[in-house]
Write a protein that holds these residues in place. Structure first.
Motif, PDB file in Angstrom:
ATOM      1  N   ASP A  54      40.674  41.673  37.480  1.00 19.37           N
ATOM      2  CA  ASP A  54      41.359  41.797  36.194  1.00 19.37           C
ATOM      3  C   ASP A  54      41.268  43.219  35.654  1.00 19.37           C
ATOM      4  OD1 ASP A  54      42.382  39.077  35.539  1.00 19.37           O
ATOM      5  OD2 ASP A  54      40.280  38.568  35.840  1.00 19.37           O
ATOM      6  N   TYR A  55      40.154  43.871  35.884  1.00 18.22           N
ATOM      7  CA  TYR A  55      40.001  45.264  35.471  1.00 18.22           C
ATOM      8  C   TYR A  55      40.954  46.164  36.260  1.00 18.22           C
ATOM      9  CZ  TYR A  55      35.815  43.905  32.888  1.00 18.22           C
ATOM     10  OH  TYR A  55      34.953  43.329  32.001  1.00 18.22           O
ATOM     11  N   ASP A  56      41.100  45.862  37.554  1.00 19.93           N
ATOM     12  CA  ASP A  56      42.042  46.630  38.369  1.00 19.93           C
ATOM     13  C   ASP A  56      43.464  46.468  37.854  1.00 19.93           C
ATOM     14  OD1 ASP A  56      40.009  47.536  40.001  1.00 19.93           O
ATOM     15  OD2 ASP A  56      40.335  45.983  41.531  1.00 19.93           O
ATOM     16  N   ARG A  57      43.827  45.261  37.472  1.00 23.85           N
ATOM     17  CA  ARG A  57      45.167  45.012  36.940  1.00 23.85           C
ATOM     18  C   ARG A  57      45.380  45.748  35.625  1.00 23.85           C
ATOM     19  NH1 ARG A  57      46.851  39.317  36.272  1.00 23.85           N
ATOM     20  NH2 ARG A  57      48.877  40.286  36.051  1.00 23.85           N
ATOM     21  N   VAL A  58      44.350  45.776  34.770  1.00 23.64           N
ATOM     22  CA  VAL A  58      44.453  46.503  33.505  1.00 23.64           C
ATOM     23  C   VAL A  58      44.723  47.977  33.779  1.00 23.64           C
ATOM     24  CG1 VAL A  58      43.169  47.305  31.481  1.00 23.64           C
ATOM     25  CG2 VAL A  58      43.044  44.907  32.147  1.00 23.64           C
ATOM     26  N   LEU A  59      43.961  48.566  34.677  1.00 23.77           N
ATOM     27  CA  LEU A  59      44.153  49.983  34.981  1.00 23.77           C
ATOM     28  C   LEU A  59      45.539  50.254  35.550  1.00 23.77           C
ATOM     29  CD1 LEU A  59      40.639  50.917  36.398  1.00 23.77           C
ATOM     30  CD2 LEU A  59      41.643  51.629  34.220  1.00 23.77           C
ATOM     31  N   ALA A  60      46.040  49.341  36.370  1.00 20.80           N
ATOM     32  CA  ALA A  60      47.385  49.506  36.928  1.00 20.80           C
ATOM     33  C   ALA A  60      48.456  49.429  35.845  1.00 20.80           C
ATOM     34  CB  ALA A  60      47.639  48.451  37.998  1.00 20.80           C
ATOM     35  N   LEU A  61      48.236  48.589  34.835  1.00 17.38           N
ATOM     36  CA  LEU A  61      49.198  48.447  33.741  1.00 17.38           C
ATOM     37  C   LEU A  61      49.200  49.644  32.800  1.00 17.38           C
ATOM     38  CD1 LEU A  61      48.541  44.722  32.751  1.00 17.38           C
ATOM     39  CD2 LEU A  61      50.657  45.635  33.728  1.00 17.38           C
ATOM     40  N   CYS A  62      48.109  50.395  32.797  1.00 21.02           N
ATOM     41  CA  CYS A  62      47.925  51.437  31.787  1.00 21.02           C
ATOM     42  C   CYS A  62      48.204  52.846  32.320  1.00 21.02           C
ATOM     43  CB  CYS A  62      46.518  51.357  31.217  1.00 21.02           C
ATOM     44  SG  CYS A  62      46.197  49.823  30.334  1.00 21.02           S
ATOM     45  N   ASP A  63      49.119  52.980  33.275  1.00 21.37           N
ATOM     46  CA  ASP A  63      49.489  54.317  33.761  1.00 21.37           C
ATOM     47  C   ASP A  63      50.126  55.151  32.656  1.00 21.37           C
ATOM     48  OD1 ASP A  63      48.524  53.993  36.292  1.00 21.37           O
ATOM     49  OD2 ASP A  63      50.436  53.319  37.126  1.00 21.37           O
TER      50      ASP A  63
END
Length: 125
Positions: A54-63
């Motif tokens: 979920d943290y990885d997905r957050v970082l991917a969403l926050c480019d």
């Protein structure tokens, strides 16, 4: 969503197979203050330890700058759990957060702002 994106944690019919509070290790209070319109953006710094998918997905969403509400919607998690994930990433300096400038300068009851929101909602529906 595909199985490759979420692994075995999501079922097309049942939805999320893990309770949202399990994603945040039972925490429901973020360590930093966020409202739904707070803008978050990845800093490019990766946490030293693996925090989870979920943290990885957050970082991917926050480019690019994105609101807390948008991140919660994409993750399909309650806003309070999303805020916990975001605050963890801010603690690791992987995210930066700031209040949106446009709303600081205008009143939340400004007619132009309300009409723009209404127009946006009509386009989405």
């Amino acid at each position: 969503m595909s199985d490759t994106e979420d692994g075995s944690w999501l079922d097309d019919e049942a939805g999320r197979l893990v309770r949202p509070y399990a994603v945040s290790n039972g925490r429901t209070r973020p360590s930093a203050h966020f409202d739904l319109l707070t803008l978050v953006m990845a800093t490019g710094i990766r946490p030293q330890t693996y925090l989870g998918p979920d943290y990885d997905r957050v970082l991917a969403l926050c480019d690019a700058p994105v609101t807390v509400a948008e991140v919660a919607a994409h993750l399909r998690l309650p806003a309070v759990i999303t805020k916990v994930l975001l605050s963890d990433l801010v603690t690791y300096q992987a995210l930066s957060a700031r209040a949106p400038n446009a709303l600081e300068a205008t009143s939340p009851t400004d007619r132009n702002l309300l009409e723009a929101v209404l127009h946006g909602l009509r386009k989405r529906l």
